[in-house]
Structures are given as structure tokens and as C-alpha cells.
Motif scaffolding. Structure first.
Motif, PDB file in Angstrom:
ATOM      1  N   GLN A  28      -0.925 -63.057  48.553  1.00  9.54           N
ATOM      2  CA  GLN A  28      -1.727 -63.745  47.549  1.00  9.54           C
ATOM      3  C   GLN A  28      -0.982 -63.881  46.224  1.00  9.54           C
ATOM      4  OE1 GLN A  28      -5.467 -61.555  47.631  1.00  9.54           O
ATOM      5  NE2 GLN A  28      -6.376 -63.167  48.892  1.00  9.54           N
ATOM      6  N   ASN A  29      -0.164 -62.906  45.880  1.00 10.75           N
ATOM      7  CA  ASN A  29       0.601 -62.980  44.642  1.00 10.75           C
ATOM      8  C   ASN A  29       1.613 -64.128  44.699  1.00 10.75           C
ATOM      9  OD1 ASN A  29       1.483 -62.096  42.031  1.00 10.75           O
ATOM     10  ND2 ASN A  29       3.208 -61.081  43.017  1.00 10.75           N
ATOM     11  N   TYR A  31       1.632 -66.799  46.725  1.00 13.49           N
ATOM     12  CA  TYR A  31       0.898 -68.066  46.827  1.00 13.49           C
ATOM     13  C   TYR A  31       0.234 -68.400  45.484  1.00 13.49           C
ATOM     14  CZ  TYR A  31      -1.374 -71.528  49.962  1.00 13.49           C
ATOM     15  OH  TYR A  31      -1.785 -72.662  50.611  1.00 13.49           O
ATOM     16  N   GLY A  32      -0.297 -67.393  44.826  1.00  8.67           N
ATOM     17  CA  GLY A  32      -0.949 -67.588  43.536  1.00  8.67           C
ATOM     18  C   GLY A  32       0.011 -68.098  42.472  1.00  8.67           C
ATOM     19  N   TYR A  79      -7.232 -64.518  53.572  1.00  7.47           N
ATOM     20  CA  TYR A  79      -6.531 -64.328  52.300  1.00  7.47           C
ATOM     21  C   TYR A  79      -6.469 -65.642  51.518  1.00  7.47           C
ATOM     22  CZ  TYR A  79      -4.453 -60.107  54.546  1.00  7.47           C
ATOM     23  OH  TYR A  79      -4.237 -58.922  55.191  1.00  7.47           O
ATOM     24  N   LEU A  83      -8.138 -66.487  47.888  1.00 13.42           N
ATOM     25  CA  LEU A  83      -7.284 -66.956  46.800  1.00 13.42           C
ATOM     26  C   LEU A  83      -7.807 -68.273  46.237  1.00 13.42           C
ATOM     27  CD1 LEU A  83      -4.707 -66.464  45.147  1.00 13.42           C
ATOM     28  CD2 LEU A  83      -3.463 -67.737  46.922  1.00 13.42           C
ATOM     29  N   LYS A  87      -8.776 -68.778  42.370  1.00 20.48           N
ATOM     30  CA  LYS A  87      -8.038 -69.760  41.562  1.00 20.48           C
ATOM     31  C   LYS A  87      -8.852 -71.024  41.292  1.00 20.48           C
ATOM     32  CE  LYS A  87      -4.123 -67.523  41.192  1.00 20.48           C
ATOM     33  NZ  LYS A  87      -3.558 -67.158  39.880  1.00 20.48           N
TER      34      LYS A  87
END
Length: 135
Positions: A28-29, A31-32, A79, A83, A87
Motif C-alpha cells: 500500500q505504501n 502504490y500510495g 489491499y 487503498l 486515497k
């Protein structure tokens, strides 16, 4: 940043699935950060996160069978959905639109390697995006 598209569909594939399935925060980090960079470069662009596609029974690229791999993909898609909510972007579950009744990607939707979609499979994805994306 130059084009500032109205829409951007992000589709992250299977690379690293067997590692990321056990590392939600890293997945997630990373991709974020991509989502944040797009938002910064083009704030008006409406972002769509598409689910990871399922695999067919004949996939031989991973050390696990197709049903196990699809289970990992389902975890990753959870996940991605989380996310998208965090977001405030759209999540599309094209995975479900592609799965057969057995939970696998049908042979008729893939190019022969069990992983990649063919014209029929991509037609289903495009139709899903058109009917379930931003209205």
C-alpha cells in the motif's frame, strides 16, 4: 503532468504477488506513492484503481497452483480496495467480472499462458470500466 488526463486507470499486475501478499504495508505504501504523485502532477485527474486480474488453471509462471494464486490475488485486491478508499479514488473489481464459476480465469479469456488477457478478456475489462467507472 503534461497531458493532465481526465481519467487514469491503474492496473498493477502479478509481479511480486507472493511477496506482497504478506506485506500489506509495503504494498500500500508503494502504490500510495504512485497515487500521490499523480494527484500532485494532475490534481483534476480522476484516478481508478483496477483490481488485479485472476489467473487461469494453465498458469505455470508461479510456484503455486492457480487456485492458491487467485487466493493471493484476492488478498491483494482487498489491499487495493482499502487503498482506494483511503486515497478517495475509485476502485473497480474487474477481477470478479473475469472469474468463471470455478473462481479461475476462463481459458477463453487468456492468451495461452494463463496470466495475460486476450482480446475477449480485455473486451470484458473495457466494458466493465465503461459501466462501473466514474459516471
Amino acid at each position: 503532468a503534461k497531458e493532465k488526463p481526465a481519467y487514469m486507470v491503474l492496473t498493477i499486475g502479478l509481479n511480486g504477488v507472493t511477496s506482497f501478499v504478506n506485506n500489506k504495508n509495503l504494498y500500500q505504501n508503494c502504490y500510495g506513492k504512485l497515487i500521490d504523485a499523480i494527484k500532485e502532477a494532475s490534481p483534476e485527474t480522476r484516478i481508478i484503481l483496477q483490481s488485479v486480474y485472476p489467473v487461469a488453471a494453465n498458469q505455470k509462471s508461479f510456484s503455486v497452483d492457480a487456485k492458491t494464486l487467485n487466493g493471493y490475488i484476492d488478498i491483494l485486491n482487498g489491499y487495493v480496495k482499502e487503498l482506494a478508499e483511503a486515497k478517495e479514488v475509485r476502485y473497480l473489481d474487474t477481477n470478479s467480472a473475469l472469474k468463471g464459476s470455478d473462481g479461475l480465469l476462463p481459458e477463453s479469456y487468456q492468451n495461452g499462458d494463463g496470466l495475460h488477457l486476450n482480446e475477449t478478456g480485455f473486451g470484458i475489462v473495457l466494458s466493465y470500466i465503461r459501466t462501473h467507472g466514474y459516471q
